[in-house]
Design an enzyme around this catalytic site. Structure first.
Site, PDB file in Angstrom:
ATOM      1  N   GLY A 241     -33.333  -8.318   0.763  1.00  0.00           N
ATOM      2  CA  GLY A 241     -33.164  -7.539  -0.374  1.00  0.00           C
ATOM      3  C   GLY A 241     -31.643  -7.565  -0.637  1.00  0.00           C
ATOM      4  N   GLY A 244     -28.583  -8.772   2.021  1.00  0.00           N
ATOM      5  CA  GLY A 244     -28.416 -10.282   2.284  1.00  0.00           C
ATOM      6  C   GLY A 244     -29.469 -10.849   3.141  1.00  0.00           C
ATOM      7  N   GLY A 270     -36.562 -15.206  -3.298  1.00  0.00           N
ATOM      8  CA  GLY A 270     -36.509 -15.639  -2.194  1.00  0.00           C
ATOM      9  C   GLY A 270     -37.084 -17.170  -2.046  1.00  0.00           C
ATOM     10  CG  ASP A 271     -39.654 -18.636  -4.547  1.00  0.00           C
ATOM     11  OD1 ASP A 271     -40.267 -18.292  -3.327  1.00  0.00           O
ATOM     12  OD2 ASP A 271     -40.219 -18.240  -5.657  1.00  0.00           O
TER      13      ASP A 271
HETATM   14  O1  LIG Z   1     -48.857 -14.818  -5.362  1.00  0.00           O
HETATM   15  P1  LIG Z   1     -47.815 -15.504  -4.802  1.00  0.00           P
HETATM   16  O2  LIG Z   1     -48.170 -17.050  -4.493  1.00  0.00           O
HETATM   17  O3  LIG Z   1     -47.424 -14.709  -3.557  1.00  0.00           O
HETATM   18  O4  LIG Z   1     -46.421 -15.476  -5.513  1.00  0.00           O
HETATM   19  C1  LIG Z   1     -46.415 -16.067  -6.939  1.00  0.00           C
HETATM   20  C2  LIG Z   1     -45.149 -15.912  -7.447  1.00  0.00           C
HETATM   21  O5  LIG Z   1     -44.906 -14.162  -7.576  1.00  0.00           O
HETATM   22  O6  LIG Z   1     -44.054 -16.008  -6.607  1.00  0.00           O
HETATM   23  C3  LIG Z   1     -43.005 -16.665  -7.385  1.00  0.00           C
HETATM   24  C4  LIG Z   1     -41.650 -15.990  -6.855  1.00  0.00           C
HETATM   25  O7  LIG Z   1     -41.484 -16.033  -5.578  1.00  0.00           O
HETATM   26  C5  LIG Z   1     -43.425 -16.642  -8.796  1.00  0.00           C
HETATM   27  O8  LIG Z   1     -42.964 -17.868  -9.453  1.00  0.00           O
HETATM   28  C6  LIG Z   1     -44.689 -16.230  -8.904  1.00  0.00           C
HETATM   29  O9  LIG Z   1     -45.381 -15.951  -9.919  1.00  0.00           O
END
Ligand SMILES: O=P(O)(O)OC[C@@]1(O)O[C@H](CO)[C@@H](O)[C@@H]1O
Length: 325
Positions: A241, A244, A270-271
C-alpha cells in the site's frame, strides 16, 4: 515480449459519487465510465504503454464490449470464444479518493475454454520472456489451475509470474500447494494481506489485521516473504500500500517507498507495480532498480482516476528511495 492471462476479465465501471458513500441512501453520481479491465489486461496495457510488446490472452464472447474496447485501445490480444459476456466490476469513487470495489463472479469457463486458453498461452509464451497469470479464477475453474498452467508453460522457456488471491493463491503457493518446483511460479506478487494468509500468519480470508501489521513492518513482511522463497518461489514482490513494496529473493530483500502522494484510486495499482517490475526486468535492471521502477508505476496508478493506468509520462522514478534490508 510479455504475455498475460486474464482468466476472469471485467468491464470496470467507475461510478464517481457526488458525496461520501452512505449505506442505505440514494446516492447521486456523475456519468459512469467503463474501461476494459481484469488484472492481466491491466498488466498488458501498462507494459504496452511502456513501449514493450504485450499480448493479452483472455476468454471473450465475440460481441463482448470488453473486446471492442481492447480493439479501440489497439491492445494486442488473443480472445478464446466463450458463450457469456464478461462481468462488470463496479468502483464506487468518493470525492476524498476512497474507492469501494464490487467484483462480480465472472463468466464460467468450461473445459473447452480452459483448454483453448492453455493452448493460446503456450503458443504465445514460446516467444515471450514472461507470462503473467493474473487475477481471480471464474466459476468452473479448479483452484490449482494456475499451478498446472505454470507446469505446462515450463517447456516454452518463458518465466511465469502469478498474481491471484484467495483459494487460487493458496493452491498455487500456500503451505499445502504441491512442492514440485515446476508448478511454482518464478515470481509471486501478493499484497500484505495475501502474504499473511500464504504464510500462516492469518487464516484464509482473514488476512486484514495481520496484513496491516506487515504493511507497517517491512522487515517482518520480508521475513514472511522469505519463507515463500524457501518454499521454492524465486522472487516475491510484495505490495505494501502506501508503504511501498518489497522484493525478496534468495540473494536478499529490498524495500522501496515513494514520496507521499494524494491517492485518487488504488484500482490497478498492483497490476501497474507488476508491469513496472517486468518492464525493468526486460531492460536488464538489477533487483533494487526493478523494485524502484515497480513502485514508481504503482504509485503513478494510484494518482489516476478509476481503472486508468499509467504510461511513462506519469511515472516518477526519481521520487522512489530503495534500501537493502
Ligand atoms: O476479481 P479479481 O480478478 O481479483 O480482480 C479484478 C479487478 O478488480 O482487478 C483489476 C485491478 O487490479 C480490475 O481491473 C478488476 O476489476
Amino acid at each position: 515480449m510479455i504475455v498475460t492471462l486474464t482468466a476472469n476479465p471485467s468491464l470496470d465501471r467507475l461510478v464517481p459519487l457526488a458525496g461520501p458513500l452512505e449505506r442505505g441512501a440514494v446516492l447521486r453520481s456523475a456519468a459512469a465510465v467503463d474501461q476494459p479491465g481484469g488484472k492481466g489486461v491491466n498488466v498488458a496495457r501498462v507494459v504496452a504503454a511502456g513501449g514493450r510488446t504485450a499480448v493479452a490472452v483472455l476468454p471473450g464472447h465475440p460481441d463482448d464490449p470488453l473486446l471492442l474496447a481492447l480493439r479501440e485501445l489497439h491492445l494486442v490480444h488473443r480472445a478464446v470464444p466463450i458463450a457469456a459476456h464478461s462481468r462488470v466490476n463496479l468502483t464506487l469513487a468518493e470525492p476524498d479518493g476512497t474507492t469501494t470495489k464490487v467484483n462480480a463472479p465472472g463468466a464460467p469457463l468450461d473445459a473447452g475454454a480452459r483448454a483453448g486458453l492453455a493452448e493460446a498461452l503456450r503458443r504465445e509464451a514460446a516467444g515471450a520472456r514472461w507470462v503473467a497469470l493474473s487475477g481471480s479464477l471464474p466459476p468452473g475453474v479448479d483452484d490449482d489451475w494456475y499451478g498446472r498452467l505454470v507446469a505446462q508453460l515450463r517447456s516454452t522457456g518463458a518465466r511465469v509470474a502469478v498474481d491471484t488471491s484467495g483459494a487460487a493463491l493458496l493452491a498455487t503457493a500456500g503451505p499445502d500447494a504441491p512442492s514440485s518446483s515446476t508448478a511454482l511460479p518464478d515470481l509471486l506478487k501478493p499484497n500484505a494481506e495475501e502474504l499473511a494468509e500464504l504464510t500462516g500468519l492469518a487464516a484464509p480470508g482473514r488476512g486484514g489485521a495481520a496484513g496491516a501489521e506487515l504493511e507497517a513492518d517491512p522487515v517482518a513482511a520480508a521475513e514472511a516473504a522469505s519463507t515463500l522463497v524457501e518454499r521454492g518461489v524465486e522472487t516475491v514482490l510484495v505490495t505494501l500500500g502506501g508503504a511501498g513494496a518489497l522484493l525478496v529473493t534468495a540473494d536478499g530483500a529490498w524495500h522501496a517507498v515513494h514520496e507521499p502522494v494524494t491517492p485518487v484510486s488504488t484500482v490497478g495499482a498492483g497490476d501497474s507495480t507488476l508491469a513496472g517490475y517486468l518492464l525493468a526486468e526486460l531492460d536488464g535492471a538489477a533487483e533494487a532498480e526493478r523494485l524502484a521502477v515497480a513502485v514508481a508505476h504503482g504509485t503513478a496508478a494510484v494518482q489516476l482516476p478509476g481503472s486508468t493506468l499509467p504510461g511513462p509520462e506519469h511515472v516518477q522514478r526519481d521520487r522512489v528511495t530503495t534500501r537493502r534490508l
